[in-house]
Design an enzyme around this catalytic site. Structure first.
Site, PDB file in Angstrom:
ATOM      1  N   ASP A 194       0.872  -1.218   0.023  1.00  0.00           N
ATOM      2  CA  ASP A 194      -0.052   0.037   0.068  1.00  0.00           C
ATOM      3  C   ASP A 194       0.813   1.056  -0.149  1.00  0.00           C
ATOM      4  O   ASP A 194       0.832   2.261  -0.887  1.00  0.00           O
ATOM      5  CB  ASP A 194      -0.967  -0.081   1.294  1.00  0.00           C
ATOM      6  CG  ASP A 194      -2.337   0.525   0.875  1.00  0.00           C
ATOM      7  OD1 ASP A 194      -2.623   1.110  -0.282  1.00  0.00           O
ATOM      8  OD2 ASP A 194      -3.029   0.700   1.909  1.00  0.00           O
ATOM      9  N   ARG A 241      -7.966  -5.668  10.392  1.00  0.00           N
ATOM     10  CA  ARG A 241      -9.213  -5.822   9.755  1.00  0.00           C
ATOM     11  C   ARG A 241     -10.242  -6.538  10.428  1.00  0.00           C
ATOM     12  O   ARG A 241     -10.065  -7.792  10.938  1.00  0.00           O
ATOM     13  CB  ARG A 241      -9.297  -6.220   8.203  1.00  0.00           C
ATOM     14  CG  ARG A 241      -8.516  -5.199   7.262  1.00  0.00           C
ATOM     15  CD  ARG A 241      -8.265  -5.821   5.968  1.00  0.00           C
ATOM     16  NE  ARG A 241      -7.295  -6.538   5.713  1.00  0.00           N
ATOM     17  CZ  ARG A 241      -6.705  -6.950   4.605  1.00  0.00           C
ATOM     18  NH1 ARG A 241      -7.378  -6.445   3.387  1.00  0.00           N
ATOM     19  NH2 ARG A 241      -5.804  -7.791   4.526  1.00  0.00           N
TER      20      ARG A 241
END
Length: 346
Positions: free
Chosen positions: A129, A319
């Site tokens: 990312d 997450r």
């Protein structure tokens, strides 16, 4: 180890388990900048004899990061991620060269010997990312001056490529749609040099897309995050399923725009500034200008007199736990308005 202890199954805990957790403990240092994991490790080690000093030192380390409100964040910081994200937004919006050069110098100092970047300078493990956005920012800022660090970053990305043609967040983990789209966008800055890699990545992206146009959840609480990245990834390509991917994204984004012009995180969710920014990046590239106009009107209605924009927490990690990085509430709307400005300026 915590679960084994709770189940009275200490026989399941091997010496290698304890050694692995002990290797993360250094006084004053949080492993990979992750306080949540640091605290979980302390809970595990506290159940084993002989770790009193280690656990006590670990608690002192955690308390070094206690905030003024008394709380503890789950990571030490996300400064690298925010620097590259805000830097790309500022570059796209045409910020002064001097400001961009300062950010670029900072980003270059944070590049790992491997060529990649982590979300924080406290972490040793690079992630896809941050690396992709850093590469886009540096290339857009000065492709000649930053050619060498950009090429090192690209090699770092290629080293984590999955056998399925997609890209994961971390080496050795499953490929993800959002990361694969981000890599396509980074590699596209190099023209056709990595076209074969891009084609195979696009094939993976097309295969991971759901019939309604959506993708599996990524590192954002808003499903539009992966949608805007995947939409940008389809811009230069007419191969590998890109037209179908793009058509599905556009159809979905248009169908879920709220009556107030914004977008929410999911079905039926109220509009928020960051999700709307993601949606506006898609809408800015459509022949029909009306969705973009409505989105821009909503986004500007959320801006305060000092220029800041407020939005609910968007990032998730681990997450699906959400965490708030306030500057992203400004960076992503700025990026979306910059995309819109580039569209309408001609």
């Amino acid at each position: 180890m915590v679960l084994a202890d709770a189940a009275a199954r200490s026989d399941m805990i091997g010496s290698e388990d304890a050694a692995l957790l002990l290797s993360t403990q250094r006084p004053g240092e949080v492993w990979e900048g992750n306080l949540l994991i640091h605290l979980l490790v302390l809970h595990a080690l506290s159940r084993l004899p002989g770790n009193v000093t280690t656990v006590r030192d670990g608690i002192r380390t955690a308390l070094l990061h206690q905030r003024d409100d008394g709380g503890i964040p789950f990571v030490t910081d996300t400064d690298t991620w925010t620097a590259v994200t805000a830097g790309l937004a500022l570059r796209t919006a045409g910020a002064p060269r001097g400001s961009l050069d300062r950010i670029a110098r900072h980003v270059l100092r944070l590049q790992h010997p491997s060529g990649g970047w982590s979300y924080t300078d406290c972490a040793r493990l690079a992630d896809t990312d941050c690396t992709t956005v850093a590469l886009e920012f540096l290339h857009e800022s000065d492709p000649h001056a930053y050619r060498t660090p950009v090429q090192r970053g690209i090699q770092a990305l290629l080293s984590v490529r999955g056998g399925d043609g997609g890209f994961p967040t971390y080496a050795g983990t499953p490929s993800e749609a959002c990361m694969t789209a981000a890599v396509i966008n980074a590699l596209a800055t190099q023209g056709t040099r990595y076209q074969r890699v891009i084609d195979e990545a696009m094939t993976f992206l097309a295969g991971d897309q759901q019939p309604d146009g959506s993708f599996p959840p990524g590192w954002s609480d808003s499903r539009l995050h992966t949608l805007f990245r995947a939409h940008l990834a389809t811009r230069p390509f007419i191969v590998g399923g890109a037209p179908v991917v793009r058509e599905r994204i556009v159809r979905l984004v248009r169908s879920i725009q709220n009556d107030d012009g914004g977008w929410g995180k999911g079905d039926g969710a109220p509009s928020d500034a960051i999700s709307t920014a993601y949606g506006l990046i898609v809408a800015a590239g459509l022949p029909d200008h009306r969705p973009a106009v409505r989105a821009a009107e909503y986004l500007l209605s959320q801006q305060y007199s000092d220029g800041t924009i407020d939005a609910p927490p968007d990032m998730v990690g681990p997450r699906p736990l959400p965490y708030h990085v306030p500057v992203l509430s400004d960076a992503f709307p700025l990026l979306s308005l910059a995309h819109l400005t580039r569209r309408i300026t001609p």
